[in-house]
Scaffold this motif. Structure first.
Motif, PDB file in Angstrom:
ATOM      1  N   LEU A 386       0.845  -1.198   0.000  1.00 63.45           N
ATOM      2  CA  LEU A 386       0.000   0.000   0.000  1.00 63.45           C
ATOM      3  C   LEU A 386       0.877   1.243   0.000  1.00 63.45           C
ATOM      4  O   LEU A 386       0.564   2.255  -0.633  1.00 63.45           O
ATOM      5  CB  LEU A 386      -0.909   0.008   1.225  1.00 63.45           C
ATOM      6  CG  LEU A 386      -1.970  -1.085   1.268  1.00 63.45           C
ATOM      7  CD1 LEU A 386      -2.822  -0.942   2.512  1.00 63.45           C
ATOM      8  CD2 LEU A 386      -2.852  -1.004   0.039  1.00 63.45           C
ATOM      9  N   ILE A 389       2.061   1.842  -3.457  1.00 61.13           N
ATOM     10  CA  ILE A 389       1.035   2.478  -4.284  1.00 61.13           C
ATOM     11  C   ILE A 389       0.922   3.962  -3.942  1.00 61.13           C
ATOM     12  O   ILE A 389       0.685   4.793  -4.806  1.00 61.13           O
ATOM     13  CB  ILE A 389      -0.332   1.789  -4.063  1.00 61.13           C
ATOM     14  CG1 ILE A 389      -0.275   0.344  -4.533  1.00 61.13           C
ATOM     15  CG2 ILE A 389      -1.450   2.524  -4.781  1.00 61.13           C
ATOM     16  CD1 ILE A 389      -1.498  -0.456  -4.172  1.00 61.13           C
ATOM     17  N   ILE A 391      -0.875   5.009  -0.856  1.00 61.69           N
ATOM     18  CA  ILE A 391      -2.131   5.231  -0.144  1.00 61.69           C
ATOM     19  C   ILE A 391      -1.855   6.198   1.010  1.00 61.69           C
ATOM     20  O   ILE A 391      -0.848   6.058   1.694  1.00 61.69           O
ATOM     21  CB  ILE A 391      -2.654   3.875   0.401  1.00 61.69           C
ATOM     22  CG1 ILE A 391      -2.964   2.931  -0.747  1.00 61.69           C
ATOM     23  CG2 ILE A 391      -3.878   4.076   1.288  1.00 61.69           C
ATOM     24  CD1 ILE A 391      -4.096   3.343  -1.624  1.00 61.69           C
ATOM     25  N   PHE A 397       2.816   7.782   0.288  1.00 66.81           N
ATOM     26  CA  PHE A 397       1.947   8.915  -0.031  1.00 66.81           C
ATOM     27  C   PHE A 397       2.702  10.235   0.071  1.00 66.81           C
ATOM     28  O   PHE A 397       2.494  11.145  -0.736  1.00 66.81           O
ATOM     29  CB  PHE A 397       0.740   8.930   0.917  1.00 66.81           C
ATOM     30  CG  PHE A 397      -0.160  10.118   0.729  1.00 66.81           C
ATOM     31  CD1 PHE A 397      -0.966  10.212  -0.386  1.00 66.81           C
ATOM     32  CD2 PHE A 397      -0.179  11.140   1.655  1.00 66.81           C
ATOM     33  CE1 PHE A 397      -1.790  11.299  -0.575  1.00 66.81           C
ATOM     34  CE2 PHE A 397      -1.003  12.239   1.477  1.00 66.81           C
ATOM     35  CZ  PHE A 397      -1.812  12.315   0.357  1.00 66.81           C
ATOM     36  N   SER A 425       0.803   5.059 -11.051  1.00 70.83           N
ATOM     37  CA  SER A 425       0.207   4.632  -9.779  1.00 70.83           C
ATOM     38  C   SER A 425      -0.877   3.598 -10.035  1.00 70.83           C
ATOM     39  O   SER A 425      -0.995   2.614  -9.305  1.00 70.83           O
ATOM     40  CB  SER A 425      -0.418   5.809  -9.046  1.00 70.83           C
ATOM     41  OG  SER A 425       0.534   6.781  -8.778  1.00 70.83           O
ATOM     42  N   VAL A 429      -1.239  -0.230  -8.809  1.00 69.47           N
ATOM     43  CA  VAL A 429      -2.420  -0.875  -8.227  1.00 69.47           C
ATOM     44  C   VAL A 429      -2.689  -2.186  -8.950  1.00 69.47           C
ATOM     45  O   VAL A 429      -2.942  -3.220  -8.329  1.00 69.47           O
ATOM     46  CB  VAL A 429      -3.645   0.051  -8.335  1.00 69.47           C
ATOM     47  CG1 VAL A 429      -4.898  -0.679  -7.892  1.00 69.47           C
ATOM     48  CG2 VAL A 429      -3.444   1.301  -7.514  1.00 69.47           C
TER      49      VAL A 429
ATOM     50  N   PHE C  84      -9.186  12.739   2.584  1.00 68.48           N
ATOM     51  CA  PHE C  84      -8.671  11.803   1.578  1.00 68.48           C
ATOM     52  C   PHE C  84      -8.118  10.547   2.251  1.00 68.48           C
ATOM     53  O   PHE C  84      -8.334   9.432   1.795  1.00 68.48           O
ATOM     54  CB  PHE C  84      -7.590  12.491   0.744  1.00 68.48           C
ATOM     55  CG  PHE C  84      -7.086  11.668  -0.402  1.00 68.48           C
ATOM     56  CD1 PHE C  84      -7.921  11.321  -1.442  1.00 68.48           C
ATOM     57  CD2 PHE C  84      -5.776  11.240  -0.438  1.00 68.48           C
ATOM     58  CE1 PHE C  84      -7.461  10.561  -2.505  1.00 68.48           C
ATOM     59  CE2 PHE C  84      -5.305  10.484  -1.500  1.00 68.48           C
ATOM     60  CZ  PHE C  84      -6.159  10.144  -2.527  1.00 68.48           C
ATOM     61  N   GLU C  88      -9.636   6.742   1.518  1.00 75.79           N
ATOM     62  CA  GLU C  88      -8.935   5.555   1.011  1.00 75.79           C
ATOM     63  C   GLU C  88      -9.014   4.401   2.004  1.00 75.79           C
ATOM     64  O   GLU C  88      -9.129   3.246   1.610  1.00 75.79           O
ATOM     65  CB  GLU C  88      -7.468   5.885   0.716  1.00 75.79           C
ATOM     66  CG  GLU C  88      -7.265   6.886  -0.394  1.00 75.79           C
ATOM     67  CD  GLU C  88      -7.689   6.389  -1.760  1.00 75.79           C
ATOM     68  OE1 GLU C  88      -8.684   5.651  -1.840  1.00 75.79           O
ATOM     69  OE2 GLU C  88      -7.037   6.733  -2.750  1.00 75.79           O
ATOM     70  N   LEU C  92     -10.348   0.640   1.088  1.00 79.91           N
ATOM     71  CA  LEU C  92      -9.563  -0.581   1.290  1.00 79.91           C
ATOM     72  C   LEU C  92     -10.216  -1.500   2.313  1.00 79.91           C
ATOM     73  O   LEU C  92     -10.162  -2.715   2.182  1.00 79.91           O
ATOM     74  CB  LEU C  92      -8.144  -0.213   1.739  1.00 79.91           C
ATOM     75  CG  LEU C  92      -7.325   0.481   0.660  1.00 79.91           C
ATOM     76  CD1 LEU C  92      -6.033   1.030   1.242  1.00 79.91           C
ATOM     77  CD2 LEU C  92      -6.996  -0.485  -0.459  1.00 79.91           C
ATOM     78  N   LEU C 114     -12.871  -2.177  -6.408  1.00 73.30           N
ATOM     79  CA  LEU C 114     -11.618  -1.546  -5.997  1.00 73.30           C
ATOM     80  C   LEU C 114     -11.010  -0.754  -7.143  1.00 73.30           C
ATOM     81  O   LEU C 114     -10.498   0.353  -6.959  1.00 73.30           O
ATOM     82  CB  LEU C 114     -10.640  -2.617  -5.538  1.00 73.30           C
ATOM     83  CG  LEU C 114      -9.397  -2.036  -4.899  1.00 73.30           C
ATOM     84  CD1 LEU C 114      -9.687  -1.718  -3.457  1.00 73.30           C
ATOM     85  CD2 LEU C 114      -8.242  -2.987  -4.992  1.00 73.30           C
ATOM     86  N   LEU C 118     -10.360   3.102  -6.537  1.00 78.51           N
ATOM     87  CA  LEU C 118      -8.960   3.535  -6.381  1.00 78.51           C
ATOM     88  C   LEU C 118      -8.513   4.360  -7.577  1.00 78.51           C
ATOM     89  O   LEU C 118      -7.835   5.380  -7.428  1.00 78.51           O
ATOM     90  CB  LEU C 118      -8.041   2.329  -6.236  1.00 78.51           C
ATOM     91  CG  LEU C 118      -7.724   1.850  -4.821  1.00 78.51           C
ATOM     92  CD1 LEU C 118      -6.608   0.830  -4.869  1.00 78.51           C
ATOM     93  CD2 LEU C 118      -7.344   2.985  -3.917  1.00 78.51           C
ATOM     94  N   ILE C 122      -7.140   8.047  -6.978  1.00 84.07           N
ATOM     95  CA  ILE C 122      -5.729   8.379  -7.211  1.00 84.07           C
ATOM     96  C   ILE C 122      -5.587   9.205  -8.481  1.00 84.07           C
ATOM     97  O   ILE C 122      -4.783  10.126  -8.558  1.00 84.07           O
ATOM     98  CB  ILE C 122      -4.877   7.094  -7.304  1.00 84.07           C
ATOM     99  CG1 ILE C 122      -4.868   6.371  -5.967  1.00 84.07           C
ATOM    100  CG2 ILE C 122      -3.445   7.414  -7.723  1.00 84.07           C
ATOM    101  CD1 ILE C 122      -4.095   5.087  -5.978  1.00 84.07           C
ATOM    102  N   LEU C 126      -6.828  12.927  -6.031  1.00 83.13           N
ATOM    103  CA  LEU C 126      -5.536  13.355  -5.478  1.00 83.13           C
ATOM    104  C   LEU C 126      -4.941  14.533  -6.260  1.00 83.13           C
ATOM    105  O   LEU C 126      -4.538  15.533  -5.652  1.00 83.13           O
ATOM    106  CB  LEU C 126      -4.568  12.163  -5.427  1.00 83.13           C
ATOM    107  CG  LEU C 126      -3.173  12.462  -4.899  1.00 83.13           C
ATOM    108  CD1 LEU C 126      -3.235  12.970  -3.467  1.00 83.13           C
ATOM    109  CD2 LEU C 126      -2.295  11.212  -4.938  1.00 83.13           C
TER     110      LEU C 126
END
Lengths: 495, 119, 437
Positions: A386, A389, A391, A397, A425, A429, C84, C88, C92, C114, C118, C122, C126
């Motif tokens: 994670l 990725i 997160i 992050f 990214s 995933v 945010f 997330e 998850l 998912l 996601l 993202i 974001l």
């Protein structure tokens, strides 16, 4: 008295302990020596990180020979951060790795193995603390030669062709660097990086210097495994003993990038005309390609370690991308990503090492359903994934935030870069979730019945590293301050 | 004439290219290592050439009346180190080739790749 | 709570960015709804999970609790970064709940779930947050917004699009695909998460961003933000039409949810205080109504093993409590008094009339008509058709915890209609610390 000796001690302790480990007869004492030396260097690194602050540079004249004639060790915030990464990765891998190593390396060879490990550690530390161009070459070769031994030391015969390729390409890279240094020495008469930076001003833009820029840059990105010079990297990571992968994947490529950035900013950026443009114009496309191509390959890869290795190639691209933006925020993003990626990948490869103790094949289909058989190892793996990725709440992050933020500062190009970062990214995933589904939602294979989790001690170390991803995701203060100072130090060399 | 006067550097470039060619083009691993060795030797030549000062002698201080000109000793020392590194690299490379021969029964790169594919 | 907005900074993530919480009316309303329904849902889950002998019950309850905490985190977040983070975490933690059964179908659906959530967060949310941070220099939710004067022209509409489509949980078409896919989960998950917590978190984010990041006064002046109204209106009608064609009861409810979520988005997109209040109320009223419907669907599945609409003939006589609750939920969806749905729809309608948006009025009427068109036949089937002949399945009312839970939510749905004035007053405080003039 002794705190002034820290830079020298950090290099000397592992190097001096290496022959001791080699002279011991059995594995356990050698492991103890190696672990103690590694943890001691980690302690030195922590102390050094505490003593450099802001733009301070700690200079240490080896043997009290006056700089620039003697060899200088020079610690900046950047070096301190790298020292933490190197010694931390080595200590975690050694602490966790004894069981894993016993399954892969024959017992009589253990003392030599740990001796080589200490040489790698000492060499990498040496590269990072040294302020002398030729000295860096020597430490580079010490660590590389010892790395070849570690990689080839396992039981998998496929490591041998891989390490031969690594040896040839690594030597070419180092020799290119040596040619570059020679050309600069020829023109400036000095080997001290800081001294070079001032003296090069008079000879800047003469042809030998321009050639030297090319040799140094190509040599170092070859050693760092930046696309398209990454061909040695996937197989080397994949077929090494697992615990060695955890160590070198976390730090060795980053050390070469560190030398590249430090060399380029200290020596070239200040004096060469248009060098900034050339630097970013050359590296940025390579970084973008590295990110996209390597992530794409990782999505199709069937062996877990090779998949993670390709992911590392992409992550090296992130670091270079940040640096190629040539701004304080971009450099900070690249540098903190070195730290955060080391945390994530280190934890993932440690988890792989734990899994590999029980299951020999690391092809994805052979790992079906291990989420139920080895819950703790796989959970730690997923936690680190994670972070890879990006997160929120994990270390990954923080670097992703800085990278996107730095890219947005760069205008139109920046928007395209954001698209690249976001696309990769999503690719991350995709390949992580391929692993997750295999591990958690497929039925375990018949021959995997009765497989237990990794040994508790190893799980303990693994979880410390995995939780560090969350810790530094929520409290990124220390690496962030060091990275920001490192970026400021580098940019301080600009005219 | 000036081009010819720098012939050391021409030889350096030539050796470098010969070495690199062998590393890239030869499928035999030992020949690759030979190429690598030539490649490294070229760099030794570069360093030694730059150290030469016209009319200079070895840098050994002698207590004579007239002032003496010395060649630059530093690159010699550097190259001494580099030679050691080069020797160890080739030795390690050869050791790996021996192990490859034991495991694969060949030292030709294409045959090794073919065997890896079969696994 | 008279206008006070208590704040709790927790820790500093990046310079100038902290994980911090702040209580404000919209969030408080959402959090109160989620926690209240969570309690009822836990009662319901006990009956459902035991009644269906589901496996991995411990994992189920733990992840449920994590998901609820994340929802509360979203509700009380004082800036976009905190929001945010919990957004997330919510994605998850609900992923394993969707994939709970572990068979090929649920794993594939969970992948869609998912993947969409996601990828949008993202890929769009974001960058939108970072963009906001770069231009406005802050991410704090501030009454009146923070973006006025920092973006303008087409960029406003684009940034709004990043936020709205980046919030995949708001299920605006075309990013609604995950919601029908999530219906493979056990019913308590669909009920609480995919009627209340997750989807409401989505529209909550959209509403919150419009009110506290852009500011409605600012958006009203920006022509480039008008598209949102039309996108929401389209989703309302299109999703209702799709719902009309569904055979499976839970999938029908999912598409109905997609349509109802767009009511909230549409209300928020009118940029009027009265419509934003309507949006807040609709988050609550639709939550009460939809969870009742899902409870009823799960109750029918547990007691009678029926999932398709065509199988429901005459079941009202065997399961009177369940089917009465279902009727109340359906009335709330259509928006008939005396149910919660009427109150919020009324508020939204007033908002659209005030802003002179005839388009909004039109789509509300149209989608209400279609909603009646798919719920009324079910009610007719349940209560007035006779049971099919043939092998008689002997089924009775579902286990007690289930009946208890769904009766309570049905009563709440009705009660909301009668006690809504104080809630409305409370929601008004989004725009001023004093009550409505």
């Amino acid at each position: 008295m002794w705190p002034e000796q820290l830079p020298a001690l950090a290099v000397a302790v592992p190097l001096a302990c290496a022959p001791v480990a080699a002279l011991l007869r059995t594995g356990l004492p050698a492991w103890t020596v190696a672990t103690v030396a590694s943890v001691a260097s980690f302690a030195f690194a922590v102390l050094l990180a505490g003593s450099v602050g802001g733009l301070d540079e700690l200079s240490y004249a080896v043997g009290s020979w006056p700089v620039p004639y003697g060899i200088e060790l020079r610690i900046t915030s950047f070096s301190a951060l790298l020292l933490l990464i190197i010694t931390g990765a080595s200590s975690a891998a050694l602490l966790a790795g004894r069981h894993s190593l016993e399954t892969e390396v024959a017992a009589p060879r253990h003392p030599f193995f740990y001796a080589a490990w200490l040489l790698v550690l000492g060499g990498l530390i040496g590269i990072v603390v040294s302020g002398d161009a030729f000295n860096i070459f020597v430490f580079m070769e010490v660590s590389s030669l010892a790395t070849y031994i570690l990689v080839a030391g396992g039981s998998n015969p496929r490591a041998l062709p891989a390490v031969f390729k690594y040896l040839v390409m690594g030597t070419i890279g180092a020799t290119f660097y040596l040619i570059g240094v020679g050309l600069i020495y020829m023109m400036t008469g000095t080997l001290n990086l800081a001294d070079m930076g001032t003296r090069i001003h008079d000879v800047a833009d003469l042809k030998p210097i321009l050639a030297a820029v090319g040799f140094v840059t190509i040599g170092l990105i070859l050693k760092a495994g930046l696309f398209p010079l990454h061909v040695w990297l996937p197989n080397t990571y994949a077929w090494s003993p697992h615990i060695v992968t955890a160590f070198i994947a976390a730090c060795s490529a980053k050390v070469s990038l560190y030398v590249l950035l430090r060399f380029d900013f200290m020596v070239f950026q200040g004096s060469l005309v248009d060098h900034q443009l050339q630097f970013s114009g050359f590296l940025m496309p390579l970084a973008v390609l590295a990110i996209l191509v390597a992530s794409g390959v990782a999505m199709a890869e069937g062996n877990l370690k090779r998949l993670l290795a390709y992911s590392s190639v992409a992550q090296i691209g992130y670091v270079v991308l940040g640096a190629s933006l040539m701004t304080a925020s971009g450099l900070t993003a690249g540098i903190i990503h070195m730290f955060n990626h080391a945390l994530a990948k280190g934890a993932m490869f440690l988890a792989v090492a734990g899994i590999a103790i029980r299951i020999t094949s690391l092809r994805l289909e052979d790992l079906a359903g291990i989420g139920r058989l080895m819950p703790w190892s796989t959970a730690a793996f997923m936690l680190a994934a994670l972070s890879l990725i990006g997160i929120p709440g994990t270390a990954g992050f923080v670097s992703k935030w800085y990278l996107i933020s730095a890219a947005l500062d760069a205008g139109t190009v920046g928007v395209a870069l954001v698209v690249v970062i976001v696309a990769s990214s999503l690719m991350t995933v995709a390949y992580i979730w391929r692993i997750a589904e295999t591990m958690y939602f497929r039925a375990p294979l018949d021959n995997a019945a009765g497989v237990r989790d990794a040994p508790p001690w190893m799980l303990g170390v693994l979880w410390v590293v995995a939780l560090a991803n969350v810790w530094f995701g929520l409290l990124p203060g220390i690496p962030l301050v060091l990275s920001a100072d490192a970026a400021a130090t580098l940019l301080g060399h600009l005219p | 004439m000036k081009l010819f006067g720098l012939y050391n550097y021409w030889v350096f470039a030539l050796l470098l290219m010969i070495g690199l060619y062998a590393v890239i083009a030869k499928p035999n691993l030992v020949k690759k290592l030979l190429g690598l060795s030539i490649f490294q030797s070229a760099v030794f030549l570069l360093y030694i050439s730059m150290a030469k000062v016209e009319g200079g002698t070895a840098a050994i201080i002698q207590h004579t009346a007239e002032p003496q000109i010395f060649s630059n000793p530093l690159p010699h020392v550097l190259i001494l180190t580099a030679i050691v590194v080069g020797v160890s690299t080739v030795a390690l490379g050869l050791a790996i080739v021996v192990r490859i021969r034991e495991e694969y029964g060949t030292i030709e790169e294409n045959e090794i790749q073919a065997r890896d594919r079969d696994r | 709570m008279a206008g006070a907005r208590p704040a709790y900074p927790v820790l500093t993530l990046l310079p100038g960015l902290e994980i911090a919480f702040r209580v404000e009316p919209l969030g408080a309303l959402f959090a109160a709804l989620a926690s209240l329904l969570w309690l009822l849902n836990t009662v319901y889950s006990i009956g459902y999970m035991r009644g269906n002998r589901e496996q991995n019950q411990t994992r189920f309850y733990v992840l449920f609790a994590v998901a609820l905490s994340a929802t509360i985190g979203i509700a009380f977040a004082s800036n976009l970064l905190t929001l945010f983070l919990f957004y997330e975490v919510l994605t998850l933690s609900t992923y394993p709940l969707v994939a709970h059964k572990g068979d090929a179908k649920s794993v594939a659906s969970a992948r869609v779930y998912l993947g969409v959530l996601l990828a949008t967060s993202i890929g769009l949310l974001l960058p939108a947050i970072v963009w906001t941070w770069r231009t406005a220099g802050t991410l704090d939710f501030t009454p009146g917004g923070i973006l006025d004067g920092h973006v303008g022209g087409l960029a406003t509409g684009l940034l709004l699009a990043f936020y709205v489509f980046g919030t995949g949980k708001a299920a605006l078409m075309p990013v609604h695909r995950w919601l029908p896919a999530a219906m493979v989960a056990p019913t308590p998950v669909s009920a609480l998460l995919h009627a209340v917590a997750v989807v409401k978190a989505g529209v909550f984010v959209v509403t919150k961003v419009i009110i506290y990041i852009f500011g409605i006064d600012f958006l009203r002046t920006q022509g480039s933000a008008d598209w949102l109204l039309y996108a929401a209106g389209f989703t309302m009608v299109a999703a209702s039409v799709v719902a009309l064609r569904q055979e499976n009861l839970k999938r029908l409810l999912a598409y109905s949810t997609v349509a109802q979520l767009s009511y909230v988005t549409l209300a928020a997109a009118l940029f009027r205080p009265v419509s934003e209040t309507g949006a807040a109320l609709h988050i609550a009223s639709h939550g009460l109504g939809k969870i009742t419907l899902f409870f009823a669907a799960g109750s029918i599945y547990t007691a009678a093993r029926k999932t398709e609409i065509s199988q429901l003939d005459g079941i009202g006589r065997r399961m009177p409590w369940t089917c009465a609750a279902f009727a109340v939920g359906a009335l709330a969806m259509i928006g008939l008094p005396p149910t919660a749905g009427f109150v919020s729809k009324w508020q939204i309608l007033v908002g659209s009339l005030q802003s002179g948006q005839h388009f909004a009025v039109l789509v509300i009427i149209l989608s209400t008509a279609i909603t009646s068109a798919y719920f009324m036949p079910i009610l007719h089937r349940v209560w007035f058709r006779s049971e099919p002949t043939g092998p008689r399945v002997d089924c009775r009312e579902a286990p007690l915890p289930i009946v208890l839970a769904l009766t309570t939510t049905a009563l709440l749905t009705v009660a909301f209609f009668f006690v809504h004035p104080p809630i409305l007053e409370f929601a008004w405080q989004m725009f001023s610390t004093n009550a409505r003039p």
